[in-house]
Design an enzyme around this catalytic site. Structure first.
Site, PDB file in Angstrom:
ATOM      1  CG  ASP A 205       7.158-156.102 124.188  1.00 54.41           C
ATOM      2  OD1 ASP A 205       7.572-157.051 123.503  1.00 54.41           O
ATOM      3  OD2 ASP A 205       6.706-156.243 125.342  1.00 54.41           O
ATOM      4  CD  GLU A 248       5.394-158.978 120.251  1.00 47.89           C
ATOM      5  OE1 GLU A 248       5.653-160.174 120.419  1.00 47.89           O
ATOM      6  OE2 GLU A 248       5.325-158.179 121.204  1.00 47.89           O
TER       7      GLU A 248
HETATM    8  C1  NOJ Z   1       6.965-159.879 123.547  1.00 45.34           C
HETATM    9  C2  NOJ Z   1       8.434-160.144 123.502  1.00 45.34           C
HETATM   10  O1  NOJ Z   1       8.793-160.465 122.183  1.00 45.34           O
HETATM   11  C3  NOJ Z   1       8.687-161.280 124.483  1.00 45.34           C
HETATM   12  O2  NOJ Z   1       9.992-161.765 124.353  1.00 45.34           O
HETATM   13  C4  NOJ Z   1       8.392-160.771 125.866  1.00 45.34           C
HETATM   14  O3  NOJ Z   1       8.526-161.815 126.801  1.00 45.34           O
HETATM   15  C5  NOJ Z   1       6.973-160.223 125.960  1.00 45.34           C
HETATM   16  N1  NOJ Z   1       6.628-159.371 124.844  1.00 45.34           N
HETATM   17  C6  NOJ Z   1       6.801-159.412 127.217  1.00 45.34           C
HETATM   18  O4  NOJ Z   1       7.492-158.199 127.110  1.00 45.34           O
END
Ligand code: NOJ
Length: 559
Positions: A205, A248
Site C-alpha cells: 500500500d 501501489e
Molecule cells: C491506498 C488504498 O488503496 C486506500 O484505499 C487507502 O485508503 C490508502 N492507501 C490508505 O491506506
C-alpha cells in the site's frame, strides 16, 4: 521466456483478482462477509480462471478507512474470522492452484494502534519514535493532501505533547517512522509472519509515501528509502524465493523505474500501471486511441524480473490525477458529469459499466485491451459480471458494495436481514436481479463467459506477460494496433477500436516470415492469410477488438 523462470516468476502471467472479505460472501449469516465465505467461493474463482487472489485488509481495525487503519498487524478482524480460518483459506486456495497475496499496509497505523496510543503519552515514550514528530509546525500545502475533503495538512498537532505528527492519509492514520530500526524489525516480523502462514506475497500500500523521506524541520536525514526497499526485497526472498511484491505506485513512468530496483531486481516485482489506465479512459472519452498509444510508447521496458500490473478499475476512486485539468474534465464530462460521481477533484467513484452506459461492446474492448498488453491483469471483484457501484454508499466505498451472487435476497451475499448488511447492494438496472453471477454462469453469451474466455486465452498465451510492445502504424485514429513480441519469436497483434464506427485496418507486417498466418484467438481460431509482402486488411467492428497470433509456416497449429 525460459521454463525455469516461468515457474519462479509465476506472477509474470498470473491473473490477479482483488476481493474484500467483508463484502464477498457471508458464510455465517451475520450480514458481514467472512473468511469462511471467501473459502467457500474459491471454486468459483478457480472456474473463472483466477490464479492469484489479492485480499484487501482483513486485520483488526478501527474501521475508519475500511480496514486500511490497522490496530494489530498480526491478527484477523474478529468479524471476519480467525487466523485458523485464514490458514484454511490459503491452504484450500493452494490446492486449487490459486495463490493468495495480502495487503501490506505499514506506511501508517491506526491512531488506535497500541504503539500510537503509547507514543502520544509523552515525548520519551518507548514507542515515540515509531512515528514521525516535529517540534514546530511543518509547512504543508493542501496539494500534498491525499484526502482533501477531510484534511488540509499532512501534519496534526498532538495536543498533549505539543508536537506535530505526520499523516499522509487521514489524521487518524499516523505514518510510521520506517527509519527507526525497531519499526523496520516490526515490518520484517509482519512480512515474515504472513509468509509463514502461506501467502505468496504482498500488495504494498501507498509505496511512494512509505518509501519517502519526509522533511522534519531541523533534522538532517541520511536515510535512503530505496536501499531499505532493497533490504525488504532481500528479506522476503530469503524467506520465500518466489514471493511477489506488487506495489501501489501512482507516479509518472520515469519515477516508477526506481521502485523496481536495479537490473538485479532489488525492488518491487510489479507495479500497477496507473498512467496507462488513465490514458485508456481519456482514449475512451475521446474515441481516439492516440492517448493510450502515446503512453505505451513512453512506458518503460522492464527487465524480465519486473512486471506491469494492468487494470481497468480498482477498489478506490478512478483516479485521473495524472491527466491535465482539461483532459480530466473531458473524462468527467463523458463518464461522470454529476458532481456526486466525482471525488477529491481528481476521480470518479464509479465502476466501468455505468460509466459506459452499460454498452457491453465498450466494456469488452476495455478489458480485452488490459489483458492484451504486456503485463499481468488485475481484476476487482464483480468486474467479471459487470457490476456497478452503489452511489448510495458514501465516498470511495460506493464501488465496494457486496458481491452479487444471485438474483435472490441480498443478491445471495448474505442471509441476514437487509438492515444488518455491512453495506447495501444497488437497486435498479444494476441490482442483483439483473446482474448476478449465477444467471451469467448459466448463459454462455454473458459477460461472465466473455471474461472467462479472455482469462483463459491470456493464460494460454503466457508469452503476453513476457513480451514487449510496439505500436503499429495504420491510419484510423480510433484504432490502437499493437504487437506484442517475446524472445522465442512468438508474436501477437491486437486491435482495439475506441470508435463507434466499424472500420478496415490495413497493416503491413513486413517483419513477419513469408507464409505466416494470423490466428484469431478470440474468434474461433480462424486463420487469416497475409499477401506476399505481409499486407493484410482486417475488419474491426464498432468498439471491436481482435487478438491475432502470428503463426509461422513451420509452427504447429494452435490447439
Ligand atoms: C491506498 C488504498 O488503496 C486506500 O484505499 C487507502 O485508503 C490508502 N492507501 C490508505 O491506506
Amino acid at each position: 521466456m525460459r521454463s525455469a523462470d516461468s515457474g519462479d516468476l509465476w506472477w509474470k502471467n498470473a491473473v490477479f483478482y482483488c476481493a474484500d472479505i467483508e463484502t464477498f460472501y457471508d458464510w455465517n449469516g451475520d450480514g458481514t462477509g467472512d473468511i469462511r465465505g471467501m473459502t467457500d467461493r474459491l471454486e468459483y474463482l478457480n472456474d473463472l480462471g483466477v490464479t492469484c487472489l489479492w485480499l484487501m485488509p482483513f486485520y483488526p481495525t478501527a474501521r475508519k478507512d475500511d480496514g486500511y487503519d490497522i490496530t494489530d498487524f498480526y491478527g484477523v478482524d474478529p468479524r471476519l474470522g480467525t487466523l485458523g480460518d485464514f490458514v484454511e483459506l490459503v491452504r484450500t486456495a493452494k490446492s486449487k492452484g490459486i495463490r493468495v497475496i495480502v495487503d501490506f499496509v505499514m506506511n501508517h497505523t491506526s491512531d488506535a494502534h497500541p504503539w500510537f496510543k503509547s507514543a502520544r503519552r509523552s515525548k520519551d515514550d518507548p514507542y515515540r519514535d515509531h512515528y514521525v514528530w516535529s517540534a514546530t509546525e511543518p509547512k504543508s500545502s493542501p496539494k500534498d493532501v491525499v484526502f482533501p475533503d477531510q484534511e488540509d495538512s499532512n501534519w496534526e498537532l498532538d495536543r498533549k505533547t505539543g508536537e506535530w505528527y505526520l499523516h499522509h492519509f487521514y489524521k487518524h492514520q499516523p505514518d510510521l517512522n520506517i527509519e527507526n530500526p525497531k519499526v523496520q524489525e516490526e515490518i520484517s516480523r509482519t512480512l515474515g509472519f504472513w509468509l509463514e502462514l502461506g501467502v505468496s506475497g504482498f500488495r504494498v500500500d501507498a509505496v511512494p509515501f512509505l518509501f519517502a523521506k519526509d522533511a522534519v524541520p531541523g533534522q538532517i536525514d541520511v536515510f535512503d528509502p530505496f536501499q531499505y526497499l532493497g533490504d525488504i526485497r532481500n528479506f522476503i526472498t530469503r524467506r520465500l524465493g518466489d514471493a511477489v511484491l506488487l506495489g501501489e505506485v501512482n507516479v509518472p513512468y520515469k519515477e516508477q523505474k526506481k521502485f523496481f530496483g536495479g537490473a538485479d531486481g532489488d525492488g518491487l516485482n510489479m507495479q500497477f500501471d496507473f498512467i496507462g489506465m488513465q490514458q485508456i479512459y481519456l482514449s475512451m472519452a475521446r474515441g481516439d486511441a492516440r492517448p493510450i498509444a502515446k503512453a505505451l510508447r513512453q512506458r518503460p521496458t522492464l527487465d524480465p524480473t519486473s512486471q506491469w500490473a494492468n487494470f481497468i478499475r480498482n477498489h478506490d476512486e478512478l483516479t485521473l490525477d495524472k491527466l491535465s485539468d482539461t483532459e480530466r474534465q473531458e473524462v468527467f464530462d463523458a463518464f461522470g458529469p454529476d458532481p456526486d460521481m466525482q471525488l477529491y477533484g481528481r476521480g470518479l467513484r464509479r465502476r466501468l459499466p455505468p460509466m459506459l452506459g452499460g454498452d457491453e461492446r465498450r466494456m469488452k474492448m476495455a478489458y480485452s485491451l488490459a489483458f492484451s498488453l504486456p503485463g499481468t491483469p488485475v481484476l476487482f471483484y464483480g468486474e467479471e459480471i459487470g457490476m456497478a457501484e452503489n452511489p448510495e454508499i458514501p465516498g470511495r466505498l460506493a464501488v465496494r458494495s457486496p458481491m452479487q451472487w444471485t438474483g435472490g435476497t441480498n443478491g445471495g451475499f448474505s442471509s441476514a436481514v437487509k438492515r444488518r448488511l455491512t453495506r447495501p447492494l444497488p437497486d435498479g438496472l444494476y441490482g442483483p436481479e439483473r446482474v448476478n453471477a449465477a444467471d451469467q454462469r448459466r448463459d454462455h453469451g454473458s459477460f461472465w463467459w466473455f471474461m472467462r474466455n479472455l482469462i483463459y486465452t491470456y493464460r494460454e498465451q503466457p508469452e503476453i506477460g513476457w513480451s514487449t510492445v510496439e505500436i503499429l502504424k495504420q491510419p484510423n485514429r480510433a484504432v490502437l494496433a499493437h504487437v506484442c513480441r517475446e524472445e522465442s519469436g512468438w508474436s501477437m497483434i491486437a486491435l482495439h477500436n475506441f470508435g463507434a464506427e466499424g472500420c478496415i485496418v490495413a497493416l503491413e507486417l513486413d517483419a513477419v516470415a513469408p507464409g505466416s498466418v494470423l490466428v484469431d484467438l478470440l474468434d474461433g481460431r480462424t486463420e487469416i492469410e497475409l499477401d506476399k509482402s505481409g499486407r493484410v486488411e482486417l475488419d474491426l467492428g464498432p468498439y471491436g477488438y481482435r487478438w491475432l497470433r502470428v503463426l509461422g509456416p513451420e509452427e504447429e497449429p494452435i490447439i
